[in-house]
Design an enzyme around this catalytic site. Structure first.
Site, PDB file in Angstrom:
ATOM      1  N   THR A 562       0.813  -1.221   0.000  1.00 60.71           N
ATOM      2  CA  THR A 562       0.000   0.000   0.000  1.00 60.71           C
ATOM      3  C   THR A 562       0.844   1.268   0.000  1.00 60.71           C
ATOM      4  O   THR A 562       0.338   2.348  -0.317  1.00 60.71           O
ATOM      5  CB  THR A 562      -0.954   0.027   1.217  1.00 60.71           C
ATOM      6  OG1 THR A 562      -0.227  -0.256   2.411  1.00 60.71           O
ATOM      7  CG2 THR A 562      -2.035  -1.016   1.057  1.00 60.71           C
ATOM      8  N   GLU A 564       3.331   4.018  -1.396  1.00 60.41           N
ATOM      9  CA  GLU A 564       3.499   4.533  -2.757  1.00 60.41           C
ATOM     10  C   GLU A 564       2.361   4.071  -3.675  1.00 60.41           C
ATOM     11  O   GLU A 564       2.556   3.842  -4.864  1.00 60.41           O
ATOM     12  CB  GLU A 564       4.856   4.116  -3.341  1.00 60.41           C
ATOM     13  CG  GLU A 564       6.023   4.935  -2.842  1.00 60.41           C
ATOM     14  CD  GLU A 564       5.933   6.402  -3.255  1.00 60.41           C
ATOM     15  OE1 GLU A 564       5.572   6.692  -4.402  1.00 60.41           O
ATOM     16  OE2 GLU A 564       6.225   7.259  -2.408  1.00 60.41           O
TER      17      GLU A 564
END
Length: 777
Positions: A562, A564
């Site tokens: 999750t 970036e």
């Protein structure tokens, strides 16, 4: 650590130190040379956990020498060590205590200990050294074949070096410097959060002192290109991942935004950012708008009377959330906010805002908070930010793509607000490139630990116990992940080069690169999760012990799915980009473009879906890179075309475009996965084809065969349904995978050694497993 130093020393990792400490304190006086010798012995064991080191340091405290009662109990502990240790282990202990004895009392004590162990103190009872590769031959067994082609040590070292050179690619020097930095133990698990953060902050400054982070800002603080820094970041993924993320937030995100979105006046601060003198954070995500950056609510209102920008958090959903560095260390933030100039909204722009004084004190109008304890990466001080009409000079707006002139007029060379927004974000995709690549590095570490253990650990067997690596089920658990790791390592070389080439170009079209970076970030982070979990399970209970590092890696890499960008959201962006590009090509080409697309489908059906090709099962065909690439290309193209047909069908039935795409969301995600696998296979194959002939290249090719065939095997049901393969071919692929597993198992130790991961990063007793040694843990 308890108050009972002898009890603390009665630990599998620490028992071998008991004779050393007994000899060192034999005259109730510990001199500097004896203390240094024990410290050196401790430093040579990179897997020793911090608490274990504290036990030994407590024994070396000259202000608190052991009592006669403690030495007596220590002597009893040594007897227990002697009764269970092998001859070779006893010899190792005898050599160590002989080397530490500095005076006559100590030498006498060393002789007594050696005698009780049943060998002489000069080590003449040493057992025969183990063969290269770490395995020990058993009576009635052939010599171990852990090393490539059964060559001697020099040839093996040369072969491993050749593998390392291929895997390091064009930035071998930078990677070597990173490995040198990581060779100093920097691991502090099990500490309270505050202490852990202190360690990570200190490591960040130590990293800055190497000069390596300066490569993040080519043209401003270094020569070369961005690929150099992304290679540095990638190999930092072998070390403590809190340091990796801390470095990524400061140099990659904060500094990267200043470099990519700012102009000369902003670039003047990059040397201070590179050196760590100015620490910053990247304030993009909001609690109400994590992935939807265009919808952030924080405002940046231009006040022409004062030539200032007023940054404000209008409500709780607009608070900046999960901002690395915001809880304690960062002094500045790049804040993404909706820019308002003269009452007109201009979209999201980035503004430099101080959030603490240089001494760490509060800034009026800025409120900070701590995100709290996390599943992993607790060395990173993630926090929250609120702004109450905070004023900064207009010069603090990062103005590469937009300016506010002296008359208060907003101007941008990119007229379209949407295109301007995506151009700005496009310059920041290096985070996805770096996180994807570093994820693969974390997987390399876990696999190196598990495979080194698998070559030494034995269990079951009729005549004698077999090594774990000799079991086909163990090979199946680990080797496809090992092969994927090699393929992805090489594929990311191409992505880094493309990123470094395109980002500095002012008018570059970044849309394809954005899709590639997102797709490869998904593939790399998902691989890390799967590979680390496989390593955990393959090591049994040892893989569950924190001291063996795999549990720490498992919790730390989880955020990469999750971080970036959420992988599922990114997959939808990739899928939509591919559908949009195809739709535009067909629209622009008219009838001829449609005919060409139909022609491709017919050609594929004739050349690749005919009964002969779809059933072929010979080894030469199955290991043909052209066959692999054709299959991956077909899957991607087929998913694009069928997705477009499904969308058109729904639009024709009355749905709008957004609802039509939403209705086939899972299809769009599958398309993104197919695109990622095809790109990785293409880039690997291109690099592989350019390698000169050598045993190392041959081994890389076989790893590519295993990785790509295992992926085709995983999609066997899809290919059967699409009638691209027939059952005889899927069966042949499965058998070829089994053959490759057996073929590559003897080489696995050499492959992980070619990763060149420093011992201080492996830092796990099982990575140095020796069942004959009393400290194997």
């Amino acid at each position: 650590m308890s108050a009972d130093r002898v009890a603390d020393l009665d630990d599998p990792q620490l028992r071998a130190f008991a004779p050393l400490l007994y000899v060192a304190w034999s005259d109730f006086d510990l001199d500097a040379s004896e203390r240094a010798a024990v410290m050196a012995k401790m430093a040579a064991q990179p897997w020793l956990r911090p608490a274990a080191k504290l036990v030994i340091q407590a024994w070396l405290d000259t202000a608190h020498p052991p009592s006669a009662e403690e030495l007596g109990r220590l002597r009893t502990l040594i007897d227990r060590v002697g009764s269970t240790a092998s001859t070779r282990a006893k010899s190792s202990i005898a050599q160590a205590i002989d080397g530490i004895a500095a005076d006559e009392n100590a030498k006498a004590a060393a002789a007594v200990i050696a005698s009780d162990l049943g060998i002489v103190a000069d080590g003449s009872g040493t057992a025969s050294p183990r063969p290269a590769g770490g395995a020990t031959a058993r009576p009635g067994e052939p010599p171990p074949t852990d090393h490539v082609l059964n060559v001697d040590a020099h040839e093996r070292a040369a072969h491993i070096a050749a593998l390392t050179a291929i895997l390091d690619g064009a930035h071998a020097d930078e990677r070597s410097r990173v490995r040198q930095f990581l060779s100093t133990p920097r691991r502090a698990y099990g500490l309270p959060v505050t202490e852990l953060r202190d360690h990570v902050r200190g490591w960040l400054h130590e990293l800055a002192a190497t000069g390596l982070p300066a490569s993040a800002f080519p043209g401003a603080t270094s020569e070369g290109d961005l690929a150099s820094f992304t290679a540095v970041f990638e190999d930092l993924g072998h070390g403590d991942l809190s340091l990796l993320v801390k470095a990524g937030v400061h140099w990659g995100l904060y500094g990267g935004a200043v470099w990519a979105l700012g102009t000369a006046r902003h670039h003047a601060r990059l040397p201070a950012i590179a050196s760590g003198a100015e620490l910053g954070c990247f304030a993009m995500s909001e609690v109400g708008h994590g992935s939807n950056v265009a919808g952030v609510e924080t405002t940046a209102t231009y006040d022409h009377a004062t030539r200032e920008i007023v940054v404000h958090t209008p409500g709780e959903s607009a608070r900046k959330e999960w901002i690395g560095g915001a809880a304690h260390d960062a002094r500045w933030a790049v804040v993404f906010a909706q820019l308002d100039v003269g009452g007109a909204r201009q979209g999201v722009h980035a503004v430099l805002v101080p959030i603490r004084t240089a001494a760490g004190g509060p800034i009026p109008g800025v409120r900070t908070g701590d995100s709290g304890h996390k599943m992993g990466l607790n060395g990173v001080d993630n926090g929250r930010l609120w702004f109450e009409n905070v004023r900064v000079p207009v010069a603090n707006m990062l103005d590469r793509f937009a300016t506010i002139d002296a008359d208060g007029t907003y101007a941008s060379p990119i007229a379209s607000p949407d295109r301007r927004f995506f151009t700005m974000l496009g310059t920041l995709i290096g985070g996805r490139v770096s996180v994807g690549a570093a994820s693969v590095s974390a997987a390399r570490t876990a696999l190196a630990i598990a495979l080194r253990y698998a070559h030494a650990r034995r269990q079951f067997g009729s005549a004698s116990e077999r090594r774990l690596i000799d079991y086909p089920t163990h090979q199946r658990r680990l080797l496809p992940h090992l092969a994927d790791t090699v393929v992805l390592r090489i594929a990311f070389q191409t992505l880094r080069a493309r990123h470094a080439d395109l980002i500095p170009k002012k008018d570059a079209d970044l849309r394809e690169l954005e899709a590639e970076a997102a797709a490869m970030k998904i593939l790399g982070s998902r691989h890390a999760i799967n590979a680390v979990q496989a390593a955990r399970e393959a090591c049994g209970g040892q893989g569950y012990l924190s001291v063996n590092r795999i549990p720490e890696l498992r919790t730390d890499v989880d955020i990469f799915t999750t971080f970036e960008g959420d992988n599922t959201v990114l997959a939808q962006l990739v899928g939509k980009a591919l559908l949009g590009a195809q739709r535009k090509q067909l629209a622009a080409g008219g009838t001829f473009a449609v005919l060409r697309a139909v022609g491709r489908r017919i050609a594929t059906a004739v050349t690749e879906k005919n009964p002969v090709t779809s059933r072929r099962g010979g080894q030469a065909h199955l290991r043909d890179r052209a066959m692999h690439l054709a299959a991956f290309r077909y899957r991607e193209d087929h998913l694009v075309e069928t997705a477009l047909l499904r969308i058109k069908k729904r639009i024709d039935s009355g749905l709008d475009g957004e609802a039509a795409v939403l209705a086939i969301q899972e299809h769009v995600v599958a398309l993104a996965d197919a695109f990622a696998e095809h790109r990785a296979a293409q880039w690997f194959a291109t690099t592989e084809a350019a390698l000169p002939a050598s045993p190392a290249r041959d081994l890389i090719a076989r790893l590519g065969d295993l990785s790509l065939l295992a992926r085709l095997d995983a999609h066997a049901a899809w290919f059967l349904e699409a009638e691209y393969f027939e059952v005889p071919k899927t069966r042949a692929i499965r058998k070829e995978v089994e053959s490759l597993l057996a073929d590559l198992a003897p080489h696995a130790r050499d492959i992980v050694d070619a990763f060149a991961i420093p011992d201080a990063c492996l830092a796990a007793p099982i990575a140095f497993f020796d069942p004959a040694h009393p400290t194997y843990g």
